[in-house]
Scaffold this active site. Structure first.
Site, PDB file in Angstrom:
ATOM      1  N   GLU A  11       0.793  -1.227   0.000  1.00 12.78           N
ATOM      2  CA  GLU A  11       0.000   0.000   0.000  1.00 12.78           C
ATOM      3  C   GLU A  11       0.827   1.279   0.000  1.00 12.78           C
ATOM      4  OE1 GLU A  11      -0.182  -2.443   2.222  1.00 12.78           O
ATOM      5  OE2 GLU A  11      -2.191  -2.692   3.047  1.00 12.78           O
ATOM      6  N   ASP A  97      -1.989  -5.204   3.572  1.00 11.16           N
ATOM      7  CA  ASP A  97      -2.217  -5.565   4.978  1.00 11.16           C
ATOM      8  C   ASP A  97      -3.153  -6.766   5.093  1.00 11.16           C
ATOM      9  OD1 ASP A  97      -0.593  -3.513   5.760  1.00 11.16           O
ATOM     10  OD2 ASP A  97      -2.219  -2.106   6.176  1.00 11.16           O
ATOM     11  N   ASP A  99      -5.699  -7.335   7.089  1.00 11.46           N
ATOM     12  CA  ASP A  99      -7.074  -7.168   7.562  1.00 11.46           C
ATOM     13  C   ASP A  99      -8.036  -7.033   6.381  1.00 11.46           C
ATOM     14  OD1 ASP A  99      -6.455  -4.676   6.605  1.00 11.46           O
ATOM     15  OD2 ASP A  99      -6.643  -3.631   8.518  1.00 11.46           O
ATOM     16  N   GLU A 101      -9.511  -4.466   5.040  1.00 15.82           N
ATOM     17  CA  GLU A 101      -9.204  -3.381   4.109  1.00 15.82           C
ATOM     18  C   GLU A 101      -8.069  -3.788   3.184  1.00 15.82           C
ATOM     19  OE1 GLU A 101     -10.830   0.201   2.961  1.00 15.82           O
ATOM     20  OE2 GLU A 101     -11.347  -0.907   4.779  1.00 15.82           O
ATOM     21  N   TYR A 322       1.903  -5.289  13.253  1.00 17.01           N
ATOM     22  CA  TYR A 322       0.764  -4.619  12.637  1.00 17.01           C
ATOM     23  C   TYR A 322      -0.103  -3.949  13.706  1.00 17.01           C
ATOM     24  CZ  TYR A 322      -3.044  -3.830   9.347  1.00 17.01           C
ATOM     25  OH  TYR A 322      -3.990  -3.250   8.549  1.00 17.01           O
ATOM     26  N   ARG A 324      -3.298  -2.672  13.632  1.00  7.71           N
ATOM     27  CA  ARG A 324      -4.755  -2.789  13.723  1.00  7.71           C
ATOM     28  C   ARG A 324      -5.096  -4.220  14.139  1.00  7.71           C
ATOM     29  NH1 ARG A 324      -4.653   1.309   9.719  1.00  7.71           N
ATOM     30  NH2 ARG A 324      -4.297  -0.112   7.975  1.00  7.71           N
ATOM     31  N   HIS A 369      -3.946 -11.338  14.443  1.00  4.98           N
ATOM     32  CA  HIS A 369      -4.161 -12.179  15.607  1.00  4.98           C
ATOM     33  C   HIS A 369      -3.014 -12.116  16.603  1.00  4.98           C
ATOM     34  CE1 HIS A 369      -7.728 -13.650  13.709  1.00  4.98           C
ATOM     35  NE2 HIS A 369      -7.038 -13.988  12.637  1.00  4.98           N
TER      36      HIS A 369
END
Length: 926
Positions: A11, A97, A99, A101, A322, A324, A369
């Site tokens: 990203e 990423d 997740d 998104e 990470y 988030r 996680h």
């Protein structure tokens, strides 16, 4: 054509640079810089689609909620670069990423690039050499369930915002928005302020005294004649003892009784009891996104947005995992690293006997996680990174490092002593108590101690009491009575609001910072220090949503939607059926569409009115909040109808401070003194600067012996936004009063070009042509050549002023096409019969057909426009006798109507009867 390199897409450029250093020359790493495409805005749809199924939402709700995506203009070059790189690659690795998104970004890349080479999904939760190597060797397929969940959320928010926000525009004000999560968060802040507004403080007293044998310590009166003395927690919000306190027989110590005890207290006391309990405290779990934002707010005073921005930078540069995540768990590697480092820095006895395992409440569907922790198998200490990070990055890294290491350390331990002391004051039996906690083994506290919102809970830590046996005699001195008052519930901070949202199950790690930013950017909440204070407009918005969209701002319902999205991400729920149930409803739920279609009448005046007392209400008006007061100072019209007076609210008054008493005080204050700037050289009148309901201005002031001739008006001009009544000078005031300024004559038409300030801001005018000026200062600074150049430009891009700015289908009432045109006072919507100005803050390109139809319908319902600047009825068309009681109650007769106008209206009574009746009816409709 096959190439020799593998293409990796991430990203951000920072992430690309870090990863490329680990992958080597066989890989080319390129950043997409976030999403390359998104759900289209309806205004950006191709012309052929605007009137079709996609026209309202850019989502076809009747075709499985199919979205229409567009590549953003600023991403077209990125797409071209990615396609060019793809031609020279033999494999594509999507390393966005892990997740929802990130998964969606990867899916959009596939949809747009349409690669003809093998594609793999590469995921990792930290950017270290080992992690990247492991991710490269353990790729997976794209997770379509995660993509479905992200797409469902995006569509859900579009349906919610585009259906509900227009209601706010019409009934509360322009530029407002409603959102699935932001509205629930705003309601929380407003609910807390309502509690504060309804709160009644209770007064109570306490007594402290010094007790000494070999050393002195302070104790507090706990019981009087066997009854416990009331504390702040014993009162409810109405200022009375709560039910629990009443049942326990708690006694409220009054000022008189406290003074009596202090005077009469004996100088001797006896230790009646001593109790020692072991004290143990466990370390806090490693950080999740929510707890990191909370702790950074408490300890570093960082906003949620600032925290996440810094965490993103630390992650992309390979310093932390990470950022988030809703899991506090640590990997085996991280546990070993934390335990090893704790032993090296604080000694082996500071480490917990066995590894600590932390489990969170995560539904396991959305986020990474593992907790947020330092990256790698060996953690870099803060000192090792000093100088490599910015001060803010360093502070956040140090916080994360300390929390992670402490999480694997031993419990802090010690003891808590409580001493009870008996004495008397005259006939009264007194029981004092003192407590103190002594930490004998600090354990994890050597590295880190979690912050708390309630600082009172920490006051007794490390207070050592003397070793006193039961029966010991003590001297009593320095008895002191203290007055206390209960305080209302504390306002939310970003930290406590995030915590509350997490408790309710509203929002997810990736959204907390966005929620905070949104409610502040929309003007619903402002920060005063760390506290979140709702604006008055937020009260109106929340009230409308509660009364007409109650389920959509219900906390449980909002949390259930989050759970449903988690189930979609886990592949347990079908995305299309879930959206269908939400929008079209089920047998037990009407759905958003059903709610919108059956809204009924919304009383905008009631929604925007907050009762303060029997005679004062706060109103949210077009130019901001003000007080509407009914008292003896109000004017009364010819029909005996009282016209409430409007009173400005001083800056800085917060909602909970506007009590009935404060409102009465504001309403009773004399208007601020006019500031005299000088004498007008031509009229001889004073020029004064004033504050008015619609903003500050300068004007002439009549002399005491002067009467203004009929038809003549005092010179008046609004101040520029950069000016205040306290600082504007006489020369500037004269400039303002001289407007409009004649810049010169147009070289082609010979007409004057004037620069002036208008309702919609500064503009140029020459004949029938008008053009907007860039700012207010240009009114006095623009040259003739510059003005001619601006007038030569088209009003809206390449469009001519005479053409329609937008065109829609026929209006369902008039049957004529709806157009948006440019008028003298700005753009307006028309069907050839009814005109309505485009609401302020609404972009022409954003107007939908449904909004245009509704705005025209609202205008028709109001009836014909009134004459005059204030849209008030004038005496030229009707008399007081012809004004119905209903009309008079809803619209006061113009108080400025002159005697001459009344007389003229009376003489034309006979031949104006029909017009008078129509005007009265229209007035009553308002």
């Amino acid at each position: 054509m096959s190439g020799t390199k593998k293409l990796v897409i991430v990203e951000s450029p920072t992430k690309a640079r870090t990863i490329s250093g680990y992958l080597g020359d066989d890989y080319e790493v390129i950043a997409s810089v976030g999403h390359i495409r998104d759900l289209a805005e309806p205004a950006a749809l191709p012309a052929a689609m605007k009137q079709g199924a996609f026209g309202k939402f850019a989502v076809d709700v009747d075709n499985d909620f199919k979205p229409y995506y567009l590549v953003a203009d600023n991403k077209k070059k990125t797409v071209t670069d990615l396609k060019r790189a793809l031609k020279n690659s033999d494999e594509l690795l999507l390393a966005t990423d892990e997740d929802r998104e990130g998964e969606a970004i990867a899916w959009h890349l596939l949809e747009v690039l349409k690669p003809q080479i093998p594609v793999k999904r590469m995921v990792f939760h930290e950017i270290t050499k080992d992690a990247i190597e492991n991710a490269k060797n353990n790729t997976r397929e794209l997770d379509s369930s995660l993509v479905d969940a992200q797409e469902a959320r995006r569509i859900l928010d579009r349906l919610y915002g585009y259906d509900v926000s227009p209601v706010l525009w019409r009934k509360v004000g322009p530029k407002l928005s409603a959102g699935r999560v932001q509205s629930a968060a705003t309601r929380l802040v407003v609910d807390r302020e309502r509690q504060r507004m309804e709160f009644t403080a209770a007064g109570y007293w306490s007594i402290t005294a010094l007790f000494s044998e070999a050393s002195a310590f302070e104790a507090k009166l706990q019981r009087l004649n066997g009854c416990r003395i009331a504390l702040g927690a014993d009162f409810d919000d109405s200022g009375k003892l709560n039910d629990r306190a009443q049942k326990a027989g708690v006694e409220v110590l009054t000022a008189e009784k406290a003074a009596e005890i202090v005077r009469a207290i004996d100088d001797q006391a006896t230790v009646s009891n001593r109790e020692t309990k072991p004290y143990t405290r466990r370390p806090a779990a490693p950080f999740t996104t929510s707890t990191l934002q909370q702790e950074a707010s408490r300890k570093l005073r960082f906003s949620s947005r600032q925290t996440m921005s810094l965490a993103q930078s630390l992650y992309e540069n390979g310093h932390i995992t990470y950022m988030r995540t809703d899991s506090p768990a640590l990997s085996g590697q991280a546990i070993n690293a934390a335990r090893t480092q704790a032993a090296e820095l604080y000694g082996s006895d500071s480490v917990a006997a066995k590894p600590r395992i932390y489990k969170g409440k995560s539904k396991g569907a959305q986020e990474a996680h593992e907790a947020i922790r330092p990256a790698g198998a060996t953690f870099a200490t803060p000192e090792q990174l000093r100088g490599k990070l910015t001060p803010a990055e360093f502070a956040l890294y140090e916080l994360i490092w300390k929390r992670t290491v402490a999480s694997q350390m031993a419990d802090a331990s010690g003891s808590t002593d409580t001493i009870t002391i008996a004495t008397v004051a005259g006939q009264d039996k007194l029981e004092f108590a003192a407590s103190g906690t002594v930490i004998t083994f600090p354990g994890f506290m050597l590295a880190y101690e979690e912050g708390r919102d309630d600082k009172k809970s920490e006051q007794d830590s490390n207070v050592r009491l003397p070793q006193l046996a039961v029966g010991a005699r003590l001297r009593v001195s320095d008895a002191e009575a203290k007055s206390h008052e209960t305080t209302p519930p504390a306002r939310y901070t970003e930290a406590s609001l995030t915590k509350r949202l997490e408790e309710l199950g509203i929002g997810r790690p990736s959204t907390y910072a966005t929620i905070m930013s949104t409610i502040m950017d929309r003007g619903y909440v402002v920060k005063k220090g760390q506290a979140l204070v709702p604006s008055w407009i937020a009260f109106s918005v929340v009230r409308l949503l509660e009364e007409h969209f109650s389920e959509l701002v219900n906390y449980d319902f909002t949390a259930e939607m989050e759970d449903d999205l988690d189930r979609i991400a886990a592949g347990e729920t079908d995305r299309t059926q879930w959206l269908r149930d939400f929008y079209f409803g089920t047998s037990t739920h009407p759905g958003l569409r059903g709610v919108i279609d059956n809204l009924g009448e919304i009383d905008a005046r009631a929604i925007n009115t907050i009762k303060i007392s029997d005679t004062i209400a706060l109103r949210n008006g077009r130019y901001g909040p003000y007080l509407e007061v009914v008292d003896e100072q109000c004017e009364v019209d010819a029909d005996g109808v009282i016209k409430p007076r409007a009173v400005s609210i001083p800056e800085g008054i917060e909602p909970d401070e506007l009590t009935p008493e404060k409102a009465e005080e504001i309403a009773g204050q004399a208007p601020a003194e006019d500031r005299v700037l000088g004498i007008h050289p031509e009229t001889g009148r004073e020029i004064v600067a004033k504050n008015g309901r619609f903003g500050p201005y300068v004007t002439e002031k009549l002399r005491d012996d002067e009467t203004l001739p009929k038809g003549q008006k005092l010179l008046t001009a609004s101040l520029f936004k950069t000016m205040t009544p306290e600082t504007v000078d006489f020369a500037t005031a004269m400039q303002l009063l001289s407007l409009p300024r004649v810049v010169g004559q147009h070289p082609e038409t010979g007409a004057d070009i004037t620069a002036q300030n208008g309702r919609f801001g500064p503009y140029l005018k020459s004949g029938t042509e008008t053009r907007t000026l860039p700012n207010e200062d240009a009114i006095f600074g623009i040259t003739l050549a510059e003005a001619v150049e601006i007038l030569a430009q088209p009003k809206y891009g390449a469009r001519k002023a005479s053409t329609a700015l937008r065109e829609f289908d026929n209006d369902p009432v008039s049957g004529k096409p709806i157009r948006v045109r440019d008028g003298r006072f700005g753009p307006y919507i028309t069907d050839g019969e009814t005109n309505i100005t485009v609401p302020r803050g609404v972009e022409i390109e954003e107007i939908t057909y449904e909004q245009a139809v509704q705005l025209l319908a609202d205008k028709r319902a109001k009836g014909p426009a009134k004459r005059g600047r204030g849209a008030k009825p004038t005496a030229k068309k009707t008399t007081a006798k012809k004004t119905t009681a209903k009309a008079g109650a809803k619209k006061a007769v113009d108080p400025a109507r002159s005697a001459a106008a009344k007389k003229a209206a009376a003489t034309r009574k006979a031949n104006a009867a029909a017009k008078a009746s129509a005007a009265a009816a229209a007035e009553g409709a308002n």
